[in-house]
Design an enzyme around this catalytic site. Structure first.
Site, PDB file in Angstrom:
ATOM      1  CG  ASP A  24      -1.827   1.126   1.261  1.00  0.00           C
ATOM      2  OD1 ASP A  24      -1.788   1.297   0.037  1.00  0.00           O
ATOM      3  OD2 ASP A  24      -2.237   1.922   2.668  1.00  0.00           O
ATOM      4  CB  SER A  25       0.359   4.825  -0.563  1.00  0.00           C
ATOM      5  OG  SER A  25      -1.192   4.956  -0.117  1.00  0.00           O
TER       6      SER A  25
ATOM      7  CB  CYS B   5      -2.302   0.890  -2.715  1.00  0.00           C
ATOM      8  SG  CYS B   5      -2.622   2.648  -3.070  1.00  0.00           S
TER       9      CYS B   5
ATOM     10  CD  GLU C  65      -2.780   9.274   6.972  1.00  0.00           C
ATOM     11  OE1 GLU C  65      -0.966   9.840   7.054  1.00  0.00           O
ATOM     12  OE2 GLU C  65      -2.107   7.894   6.470  1.00  0.00           O
TER      13      GLU C  65
ATOM     14  CG  HIS D 223      -6.664   6.461   5.128  1.00  0.00           C
ATOM     15  ND1 HIS D 223      -5.530   5.261   4.769  1.00  0.00           N
ATOM     16  CD2 HIS D 223      -5.627   6.754   5.519  1.00  0.00           C
ATOM     17  CE1 HIS D 223      -4.700   6.188   4.539  1.00  0.00           C
ATOM     18  NE2 HIS D 223      -4.434   6.870   5.702  1.00  0.00           N
TER      19      HIS D 223
HETATM   20  N1  DGL Z   1      -3.631   3.286  -0.749  1.00  0.00           N
HETATM   21  C1  DGL Z   1      -4.048   4.706  -0.918  1.00  0.00           C
HETATM   22  C2  DGL Z   1      -5.578   4.615  -1.590  1.00  0.00           C
HETATM   23  O1  DGL Z   1      -5.964   3.478  -1.174  1.00  0.00           O
HETATM   24  C3  DGL Z   1      -4.371   6.019   0.628  1.00  0.00           C
HETATM   25  C4  DGL Z   1      -4.357   7.073   0.060  1.00  0.00           C
HETATM   26  C5  DGL Z   1      -3.324   7.569  -1.245  1.00  0.00           C
HETATM   27  O2  DGL Z   1      -2.654   7.004  -0.591  1.00  0.00           O
HETATM   28  O3  DGL Z   1      -3.021   9.155  -1.546  1.00  0.00           O
HETATM   29  O4  DGL Z   1      -5.588   4.895  -2.084  1.00  0.00           O
END
Ligand code: DGL
Length: 268
Positions: free
Chosen positions: A10-11, A73, A152, A186
């Site tokens: 994930d990011s 993600c 967050e 999130h």
């Molecule tokens: N993991 C990202 C998503 O699901 C979270 C937000 C992001 O990195 O901008 O899109």
């Protein structure tokens, strides 16, 4: 059967919701999780950059002998899933198809709503995935970037969260949306705030849905870790930057699971 780990990325730490769902459904499986916290967020970046980051992380996971890759993600799934599927020697699944399938299966009349990051909305990936299943279905999307910050900051049960829900979802709700895909890692944490404002919404949690897809894929490919039923899988957690807030976020997304997060820098 295979005891090789499942790679999940994930990011950031939001994808730990997917990690948790996979671990709950498949407790014997070993998991390697990578959160690219140093380059977070992905949702405001270009497709080219998101694809590059996703390739780098996948190459690392392959070097760790994972048996499948789960793109937790939404933003990476939207930008890079097709390419990674073509390029990698293991099955690759992303949250978008799982979310679209689950929303269409709800059999609730009216348009399907999607809230996600700017990049995911711009890619129209959810629209395409839903229309592949139900061509005539109307899909209404809205970018909801502020929800990422609200989560967050730990403001998941606050007036700000409820105000943002009104701002992001109000128009869709007026236009008849009753099934809403939470198209960002999130957003499942905001379920309560969203339902406080719109109790008649049926929320699709893509993390839970993809865990079922992981199980189905492992079964189909004969890759499940079947052995001693009391065996608990090993979970390794890595992030590209370790900050003060990381542990707090880890606890929020992973419910105080005591696995430690180690720093790991991945580059091209
Ligand atoms: N993991 C990202 C998503 O699901 C979270 C937000 C992001 O990195 O901008 O899109």
């Amino acid at each position: 059967m295979s005891d090789r780990p499942i790679g999940i990325f994930d990011s950031g730490v939001g994808g730990l919701t997917v990690c948790k769902a996979v671990n709950e459904l498949l407790p014997a499986e070993n998991i390697i999780y990578f959160g690219d916290t140093a380059r977070f967020p992905y949702g405001t970046r270009s497709v080219e950059t998101i694809v590059r980051y996703s390739r780098e992380i996948s190459a690392h996971l392959i070097s760790r002998s994972v048996k499948m890759i789960v793109i937790a993600c939404n933003t990476s799934s939207a930008a890079a899933l097709d390419r990674l599927r073509d390029e990698l020697p293991v099955p690759v699944i992303g949250v978008i198809d799982a979310g679209a399938r689950a929303a269409c299966a709800r059999h609730v009349a009216g348009p399907i709503g999607v809230i996600a990051t700017r990049a995911t909305v711009g890619s129209e990936s959810y629209v395409r995935a839903i229309k592949k299943i139900d061509a005539g279905r109307e899909v209404l999307q809205r970018q909801a970037t502020l929800f990422v910050t609200i989560t967050e900051e730990g403001l998941i049960d606050s007036e700000i969260a409820r105000l943002a829900a009104r701002e992001y979802i109000g128009d869709m709700h007026l236009r008849g949306v009753r099934t809403l895909i939470l198209g960002c890692t999130h957003f499942p944490l905001l379920k309560r705030a969203i339902l406080d404002v719109y109790p008649d919404l049926d929320l699709v949690d893509t993390g839970v849905e993809i865990a079922h897809e992981v199980r189905a894929t492992l079964h189909k490919k004969n890759l499940e870790n079947i052995g001693d039923p009391s065996h608990k899988g090993i979970i390794e957690l890595y992030a590209s930057d370790i900050t003060d807030t990381l542990q707090r976020l880890k606890n929020m997304f992973f419910c105080k699971n005591d696995a430690k997060i180690e720093k790991l820098i991945i580059s091209g």
